[in-house]
Design a protein around this motif. Structure first.
Motif, PDB file in Angstrom:
ATOM      1  N   UNK A 145       0.817  -1.219   0.000  1.00  0.00           N
ATOM      2  CA  UNK A 145       0.000   0.000   0.000  1.00  0.00           C
ATOM      3  C   UNK A 145       0.849   1.268   0.000  1.00  0.00           C
ATOM      4  N   UNK A 146       1.980   1.238   0.689  1.00  0.00           N
ATOM      5  CA  UNK A 146       2.743   2.462   0.921  1.00  0.00           C
ATOM      6  C   UNK A 146       3.937   2.623  -0.029  1.00  0.00           C
ATOM      7  N   UNK A 147       4.304   1.579  -0.753  1.00  0.00           N
ATOM      8  CA  UNK A 147       5.449   1.708  -1.666  1.00  0.00           C
ATOM      9  C   UNK A 147       4.992   2.365  -2.964  1.00  0.00           C
ATOM     10  N   UNK A 148       5.735   3.375  -3.408  1.00  0.00           N
ATOM     11  CA  UNK A 148       5.502   4.034  -4.687  1.00  0.00           C
ATOM     12  C   UNK A 148       6.643   3.666  -5.635  1.00  0.00           C
ATOM     13  N   UNK A 149       6.263   3.027  -6.740  1.00  0.00           N
ATOM     14  CA  UNK A 149       7.300   2.544  -7.672  1.00  0.00           C
ATOM     15  C   UNK A 149       8.028   3.750  -8.277  1.00  0.00           C
ATOM     16  N   UNK A 150       9.360   3.827  -8.162  1.00  0.00           N
ATOM     17  CA  UNK A 150      10.094   4.988  -8.720  1.00  0.00           C
ATOM     18  C   UNK A 150       9.949   5.062 -10.236  1.00  0.00           C
ATOM     19  N   UNK A 151       9.842   6.289 -10.759  1.00  0.00           N
ATOM     20  CA  UNK A 151       9.678   6.493 -12.201  1.00  0.00           C
ATOM     21  C   UNK A 151      10.891   6.001 -12.979  1.00  0.00           C
ATOM     22  N   UNK A 152      12.091   6.209 -12.435  1.00  0.00           N
ATOM     23  CA  UNK A 152      13.301   5.754 -13.121  1.00  0.00           C
ATOM     24  C   UNK A 152      13.317   4.246 -13.255  1.00  0.00           C
ATOM     25  N   UNK A 153      12.873   3.552 -12.217  1.00  0.00           N
ATOM     26  CA  UNK A 153      12.823   2.090 -12.274  1.00  0.00           C
ATOM     27  C   UNK A 153      11.783   1.619 -13.282  1.00  0.00           C
ATOM     28  N   UNK A 154      10.645   2.348 -13.400  1.00  0.00           N
ATOM     29  CA  UNK A 154       9.631   1.982 -14.393  1.00  0.00           C
ATOM     30  C   UNK A 154      10.176   2.134 -15.806  1.00  0.00           C
ATOM     31  N   UNK A 155      10.831   3.269 -16.082  1.00  0.00           N
ATOM     32  CA  UNK A 155      11.334   3.527 -17.432  1.00  0.00           C
ATOM     33  C   UNK A 155      12.449   2.549 -17.807  1.00  0.00           C
ATOM     34  N   UNK A 156      13.249   2.131 -16.831  1.00  0.00           N
ATOM     35  CA  UNK A 156      14.368   1.219 -17.100  1.00  0.00           C
ATOM     36  C   UNK A 156      13.977  -0.243 -16.964  1.00  0.00           C
ATOM     37  N   UNK A 157      12.746  -0.521 -16.540  1.00  0.00           N
ATOM     38  CA  UNK A 157      12.301  -1.912 -16.395  1.00  0.00           C
ATOM     39  C   UNK A 157      12.992  -2.634 -15.255  1.00  0.00           C
ATOM     40  N   UNK A 158      13.330  -1.924 -14.188  1.00  0.00           N
ATOM     41  CA  UNK A 158      14.033  -2.528 -13.058  1.00  0.00           C
ATOM     42  C   UNK A 158      13.013  -3.117 -12.095  1.00  0.00           C
ATOM     43  N   UNK A 159      13.234  -4.388 -11.727  1.00  0.00           N
ATOM     44  CA  UNK A 159      12.394  -5.037 -10.749  1.00  0.00           C
ATOM     45  C   UNK A 159      13.217  -6.091 -10.018  1.00  0.00           C
ATOM     46  N   UNK A 160      12.743  -6.479  -8.852  1.00  0.00           N
ATOM     47  CA  UNK A 160      13.484  -7.444  -8.048  1.00  0.00           C
ATOM     48  C   UNK A 160      13.234  -7.210  -6.569  1.00  0.00           C
ATOM     49  N   UNK A 161      14.145  -7.738  -5.739  1.00  0.00           N
ATOM     50  CA  UNK A 161      14.007  -7.631  -4.284  1.00  0.00           C
ATOM     51  C   UNK A 161      15.127  -6.766  -3.712  1.00  0.00           C
TER      52      UNK A 161
END
Length: 224
Positions: A145-161
């Motif tokens: 609920x409280x995490x906001x996905x960073x825009x830079x990570x969205x544009x670069x396709x970064x995901x993980x733990x």
């Protein structure tokens, strides 16, 4: 027997005319034969153009994917530790204005330092580990609920733990939050922010007493 031939039918008188006509025809034939041009026979070879029905090879158009730029390195966070300065300074200094070279001076004795209070030990494993109010299900719901996905990570396709380590204090508050392993793109900073904003936990206990416990928490970032 009398001849009945009429003078008009007599051709003897017309010999000269026929001779002249024949001479004109002969001269015309000779003149035509001299002016006649003969052409050499030409052999024309017709070349038949054969069109080959060969299928044209179509080169597929490929799209060259450009790799996204690497995420910027995480910013170094400088932790400022505020130390209470409770040291008292003795401003009462006695000055002997009549002192000379023969005046005896007593040896300087530094003041006794107060014994420093040792920091409470941080446990890794205790009898009763600390827990989020409501259990792990409530913790996962809070993070989602409280995490906001960073825009830079969205544009670069970064995901993980992102693996976060923090200390649960005896009163349940969170301290000493740090990143053990990050993925960049602003996800590390966002995970630290959310962990610091968590409500108080149920503290861990050792022998029935609340103690400081180190806790590792993986925060998952997934693009949908």
């Amino acid at each position: 027997m009398e001849s009945r031939k009429t003078p008009k039918a007599d051709l003897e008188n017309k010999k000269a005319i026929f001779f002249e006509i024949g001479l004109v025809i002969a001269l015309a034939l000779v003149f035509f034969s001299f002016n006649y041009k003969s052409y050499k026979a030409r052999t024309v070879t017709l070349i038949k153009q054969q069109v080959q029905n060969t299928p044209e090879e179509i080169v597929p158009i490929t799209e060259q994917k450009v790799k996204p730029p690497p995420p910027p390195p995480p910013k170094a966070v400088t932790q400022i530790k505020i130390v209470n300065n409770d040291v008292k300074v003795n401003d009462n200094v006695d000055i002997d204005v009549e002192a000379d070279m023969n005046t005896a001076v007593s040896d300087y004795v530094p003041p006794e330092e107060e014994d420093s209070v040792p920091e409470q030990h941080i446990f890794m494993v205790v009898e009763q580990m600390p827990s989020f109010p409501g259990g792990m299900g409530a913790l996962m719901k809070y993070l989602a609920t409280h995490i906001h996905y960073p825009e830079l990570a969205k544009e670069s396709g970064i995901q993980g733990r992102v693996f976060i380590n923090f200390v649960v204090e005896p009163d349940g508050s969170i301290s000493h939050v740090k990143v053990l392993r990050g993925i960049g793109g602003g996800c590390d900073e966002e995970a630290v922010r959310v962990v610091k904003s968590m409500p108080k936990w149920i503290p861990g206990k050792q022998r029935g007493k609340p103690v400081r416990v180190s806790f590792n928490l993986p925060v998952k970032f997934t693009l949908e």
